[in-house]
Scaffold this active site. Structure first.
Site, PDB file in Angstrom:
ATOM      1  N   ASN A  11       0.852  -1.187   0.000  1.00  0.00           N
ATOM      2  CA  ASN A  11       0.000   0.000   0.000  1.00  0.00           C
ATOM      3  C   ASN A  11       0.898   1.250   0.000  1.00  0.00           C
ATOM      4  O   ASN A  11       1.598   1.528   0.979  1.00  0.00           O
ATOM      5  CB  ASN A  11      -0.897  -0.057   1.251  1.00  0.00           C
ATOM      6  CG  ASN A  11      -1.834   1.116   1.355  1.00  0.00           C
ATOM      7  OD1 ASN A  11      -1.441   2.244   1.095  1.00  0.00           O
ATOM      8  ND2 ASN A  11      -3.064   0.844   1.752  1.00  0.00           N
ATOM      9  N   GLY A  13       0.232   4.366   0.197  1.00  0.00           N
ATOM     10  CA  GLY A  13      -0.107   5.358   1.222  1.00  0.00           C
ATOM     11  C   GLY A  13       0.586   5.031   2.536  1.00  0.00           C
ATOM     12  O   GLY A  13       1.152   5.911   3.197  1.00  0.00           O
ATOM     13  N   ASP A  72      -1.060  -3.813   9.667  1.00  0.00           N
ATOM     14  CA  ASP A  72      -2.411  -4.197   9.276  1.00  0.00           C
ATOM     15  C   ASP A  72      -3.353  -3.223   9.946  1.00  0.00           C
ATOM     16  O   ASP A  72      -3.258  -2.983  11.148  1.00  0.00           O
ATOM     17  CB  ASP A  72      -2.750  -5.637   9.661  1.00  0.00           C
ATOM     18  CG  ASP A  72      -3.907  -6.141   8.811  1.00  0.00           C
ATOM     19  OD1 ASP A  72      -3.694  -6.392   7.606  1.00  0.00           O
ATOM     20  OD2 ASP A  72      -5.046  -6.236   9.331  1.00  0.00           O
ATOM     21  N   SER A  73      -4.213  -2.627   9.145  1.00  0.00           N
ATOM     22  CA  SER A  73      -5.025  -1.543   9.677  1.00  0.00           C
ATOM     23  C   SER A  73      -6.397  -1.556   9.036  1.00  0.00           C
ATOM     24  O   SER A  73      -6.653  -2.303   8.097  1.00  0.00           O
ATOM     25  CB  SER A  73      -4.315  -0.208   9.428  1.00  0.00           C
ATOM     26  OG  SER A  73      -3.756  -0.173   8.133  1.00  0.00           O
ATOM     27  N   PHE A 152      -5.026   8.777   2.102  1.00  0.00           N
ATOM     28  CA  PHE A 152      -5.422   7.673   1.218  1.00  0.00           C
ATOM     29  C   PHE A 152      -6.612   6.956   1.834  1.00  0.00           C
ATOM     30  O   PHE A 152      -7.071   7.288   2.941  1.00  0.00           O
ATOM     31  CB  PHE A 152      -4.230   6.727   0.991  1.00  0.00           C
ATOM     32  CG  PHE A 152      -3.801   5.953   2.208  1.00  0.00           C
ATOM     33  CD1 PHE A 152      -4.238   4.642   2.411  1.00  0.00           C
ATOM     34  CD2 PHE A 152      -2.971   6.523   3.166  1.00  0.00           C
ATOM     35  CE1 PHE A 152      -3.844   3.926   3.532  1.00  0.00           C
ATOM     36  CE2 PHE A 152      -2.579   5.802   4.302  1.00  0.00           C
ATOM     37  CZ  PHE A 152      -3.018   4.502   4.476  1.00  0.00           C
ATOM     38  N   GLY A 153      -7.111   5.950   1.131  1.00  0.00           N
ATOM     39  CA  GLY A 153      -8.141   5.065   1.680  1.00  0.00           C
ATOM     40  C   GLY A 153      -9.380   5.783   2.179  1.00  0.00           C
ATOM     41  O   GLY A 153      -9.994   6.595   1.460  1.00  0.00           O
ATOM     42  N   TYR A 154      -9.742   5.497   3.439  1.00  0.00           N
ATOM     43  CA  TYR A 154     -10.973   6.036   4.022  1.00  0.00           C
ATOM     44  C   TYR A 154     -10.810   7.467   4.574  1.00  0.00           C
ATOM     45  O   TYR A 154     -11.749   7.988   5.179  1.00  0.00           O
ATOM     46  CB  TYR A 154     -11.452   5.113   5.153  1.00  0.00           C
ATOM     47  CG  TYR A 154     -11.885   3.735   4.690  1.00  0.00           C
ATOM     48  CD1 TYR A 154     -13.171   3.507   4.220  1.00  0.00           C
ATOM     49  CD2 TYR A 154     -11.003   2.653   4.730  1.00  0.00           C
ATOM     50  CE1 TYR A 154     -13.578   2.247   3.802  1.00  0.00           C
ATOM     51  CE2 TYR A 154     -11.396   1.385   4.312  1.00  0.00           C
ATOM     52  CZ  TYR A 154     -12.678   1.192   3.857  1.00  0.00           C
ATOM     53  OH  TYR A 154     -13.084  -0.055   3.437  1.00  0.00           O
ATOM     54  N   ASP A 155      -9.655   8.089   4.387  1.00  0.00           N
ATOM     55  CA  ASP A 155      -9.430   9.424   4.969  1.00  0.00           C
ATOM     56  C   ASP A 155     -10.495  10.456   4.586  1.00  0.00           C
ATOM     57  O   ASP A 155     -10.868  11.275   5.427  1.00  0.00           O
ATOM     58  CB  ASP A 155      -8.033   9.953   4.583  1.00  0.00           C
ATOM     59  CG  ASP A 155      -6.915   9.244   5.337  1.00  0.00           C
ATOM     60  OD1 ASP A 155      -7.202   8.554   6.330  1.00  0.00           O
ATOM     61  OD2 ASP A 155      -5.745   9.388   4.924  1.00  0.00           O
ATOM     62  N   LYS A 175      -1.675  14.802   9.816  1.00  0.00           N
ATOM     63  CA  LYS A 175      -2.137  13.420  10.027  1.00  0.00           C
ATOM     64  C   LYS A 175      -1.090  12.629  10.809  1.00  0.00           C
ATOM     65  O   LYS A 175      -1.418  11.850  11.712  1.00  0.00           O
ATOM     66  CB  LYS A 175      -2.448  12.743   8.684  1.00  0.00           C
ATOM     67  CG  LYS A 175      -2.891  11.292   8.860  1.00  0.00           C
ATOM     68  CD  LYS A 175      -3.250  10.579   7.558  1.00  0.00           C
ATOM     69  CE  LYS A 175      -3.582   9.110   7.835  1.00  0.00           C
ATOM     70  NZ  LYS A 175      -3.845   8.313   6.629  1.00  0.00           N
TER      71      LYS A 175
HETATM   72  P1  ITT Z   1      -0.926  -4.374   2.725  1.00  0.00           P
HETATM   73  O1  ITT Z   1      -1.700  -5.543   3.296  1.00  0.00           O
HETATM   74  O2  ITT Z   1      -0.014  -4.730   1.582  1.00  0.00           O
HETATM   75  O3  ITT Z   1      -0.203  -3.597   3.802  1.00  0.00           O
HETATM   76  P2  ITT Z   1      -3.575  -3.225   2.265  1.00  0.00           P
HETATM   77  O4  ITT Z   1      -4.028  -1.926   1.670  1.00  0.00           O
HETATM   78  O5  ITT Z   1      -4.221  -4.491   1.764  1.00  0.00           O
HETATM   79  O6  ITT Z   1      -1.973  -3.309   2.089  1.00  0.00           O
HETATM   80  P3  ITT Z   1      -4.680  -3.759   4.890  1.00  0.00           P
HETATM   81  O7  ITT Z   1      -4.976  -5.175   4.582  1.00  0.00           O
HETATM   82  O8  ITT Z   1      -4.076  -3.405   6.225  1.00  0.00           O
HETATM   83  O9  ITT Z   1      -3.684  -3.106   3.827  1.00  0.00           O
HETATM   84  O10 ITT Z   1      -6.037  -2.944   4.682  1.00  0.00           O
HETATM   85  C1  ITT Z   1      -6.176  -1.669   5.224  1.00  0.00           C
HETATM   86  C2  ITT Z   1      -7.426  -0.994   4.661  1.00  0.00           C
HETATM   87  O11 ITT Z   1      -7.753   0.104   5.529  1.00  0.00           O
HETATM   88  C3  ITT Z   1      -7.187  -0.420   3.285  1.00  0.00           C
HETATM   89  O12 ITT Z   1      -8.406  -0.350   2.572  1.00  0.00           O
HETATM   90  C4  ITT Z   1      -6.693   0.993   3.616  1.00  0.00           C
HETATM   91  O13 ITT Z   1      -6.931   1.898   2.571  1.00  0.00           O
HETATM   92  C5  ITT Z   1      -7.493   1.321   4.868  1.00  0.00           C
HETATM   93  N1  ITT Z   1      -6.666   2.173   5.738  1.00  0.00           N
HETATM   94  C6  ITT Z   1      -5.643   1.771   6.547  1.00  0.00           C
HETATM   95  N2  ITT Z   1      -5.049   2.840   7.107  1.00  0.00           N
HETATM   96  C7  ITT Z   1      -5.687   3.917   6.646  1.00  0.00           C
HETATM   97  C8  ITT Z   1      -5.499   5.307   6.823  1.00  0.00           C
HETATM   98  O14 ITT Z   1      -4.520   5.798   7.554  1.00  0.00           O
HETATM   99  N3  ITT Z   1      -6.344   6.127   6.201  1.00  0.00           N
HETATM  100  C9  ITT Z   1      -7.329   5.656   5.417  1.00  0.00           C
HETATM  101  N4  ITT Z   1      -7.558   4.369   5.161  1.00  0.00           N
HETATM  102  C10 ITT Z   1      -6.740   3.489   5.766  1.00  0.00           C
END
Ligand code: ITT
Length: 200
Positions: A11, A13, A72-73, A152-155, A175
Site C-alpha cells: 500500500n 499510502g 495491518d489496519s 489515502f483510503g478512508y481518509d 495526520k
Molecule cells: P498491505 O496488506 O499490503 O499492507 P492493504 O491496503 O491491503 O496493504 P490492509 O490489509 O491493512 O492493507 O487494509 C487496510 C485498509 O484500511 C485499506 O483499505 C486501507 O486503505 C485502509 N486504511 C488503513 N489505514 C488507513 C489510513 O490511515 N487512512 C485511510 N484508510 C486506511
C-alpha cells in the site's frame, strides 16, 4: 553490515506515511514490498489486525531475510457492528467505491451514532521470530460526504473532532502527528531502533 528495514506492505499510502514517521532512523536503508516483486502477497485470513500484521511481517522477513515491519489496519464503524474491520481492504473493489459504499450504508444514521475508529497493528519480525508489536487507534466519526484529497483510503470520509475536518483535508504532516499509524510506530520506535542498531 548495512542497516536495512523492509516495509512489508504493497500500500503506497502506508509506505509514504511510515517513511516520513521513521525519518529519525537516519542511516537505515528503507525498502518496501515493491522492491521484492517476487515475494507473493500474503493471504490475510487472521481474525484480528494483529494476527494479520504478525503473519505479514514473518512472511516478508522469511522470504527476504531482512528485518520486516508490517502494518495491518482498517476502519471499525460502530453502527455497522464493527465492519468493515479486518475486511477494510476488501469491502469494495476500489478506494472510491469503498468510501461510497460506507456513505450509503450509513444513510439515515444520526450524527451521534456515526462513531468509528481507525486501528493500526504493527509487527516487526526477523526470519522466524517476532521482535516487537504495537497498536494505535484514532477515534472519529463518519462524514456525510467525501472531503479532501490528502492521505489515502478512508481518509475522505473520516471526521476528526480535534482537527474539525476530514482526515483527507489535513496535510500529511498533521495526520502524522495524530494517526493510528503514528501512535503504533511511536510505541514501536525504541525497539525498532534497537533492532536496527541505531542509538536514538
Ligand atoms: P498491505 O496488506 O499490503 O499492507 P492493504 O491496503 O491491503 O496493504 P490492509 O490489509 O491493512 O492493507 O487494509 C487496510 C485498509 O484500511 C485499506 O483499505 C486501507 O486503505 C485502509 N486504511 C488503513 N489505514 C488507513 C489510513 O490511515 N487512512 C485511510 N484508510 C486506511
Amino acid at each position: 553490515m548495512p542497516r536495512q528495514l523492509l516495509l512489508a506492505t504493497r500500500n503506497d499510502g502506508k509506505v509514504r506515511e511510515i517513511r516520513e514517521l521513521i525519518g529519525v532512523a537516519k542511516g537505515a536503508e528503507i525498502l518496501s514490498a515493491a522492491d521484492f516483486p517476487e515475494i507473493p502477497e500474503p493471504f490475510e485470513d487472521g481474525a484480528t489486525f494483529m494476527d494479520n500484521a504478525r503473519s505479514k511481517a514473518l512472511c516478508y522477513a522469511e522470504q527476504s531475510g531482512l528485518l520486516s515491519l508490517a502494518d495491518d489496519s482498517g476502519l471499525i464503524v460502530d453502527a455497522l457492528g464493527g465492519r468493515p474491520g479486518v475486511m477494510s481492504a476488501r469491502y469494495a473493489p476500489t478506494s472510491a467505491e469503498r468510501n461510497n459504499k460506507l456513505l450509503v450504508e450509513l444513510e439515515g444514521i444520526r450524527d451521534n451514532e456515526r462513531t468509528a475508529r481507525f486501528v493500526c497493528a504493527m509487527a516487526l519480525a526477523r526470519p522466524g521470530r517476532i521482535a516487537a508489536t504495537a497498536e494505535g487507534v484514532l477515534e472519529g466519526t463518519i462524514e456525510r460526504e467525501s472531503r479532501g484529497s490528502h492521505g489515502f483510503g478512508y481518509d475522505p470520509v473520516f471526521h476528526v473532532a480535534e482537527l474539525g475536518c476530514a482526515l483527507a483535508e489535513a496535510p500529511a504532516a498533521i495526520k502524522n502527528t495524530i494517526s493510528h499509524r503514528a501512535k503504533a510506530l511511536q510505541a514501536m520506535l525504541p525497539l525498532l531502533l534497537r533492532e536496527l542498531g541505531i542509538t536514538p
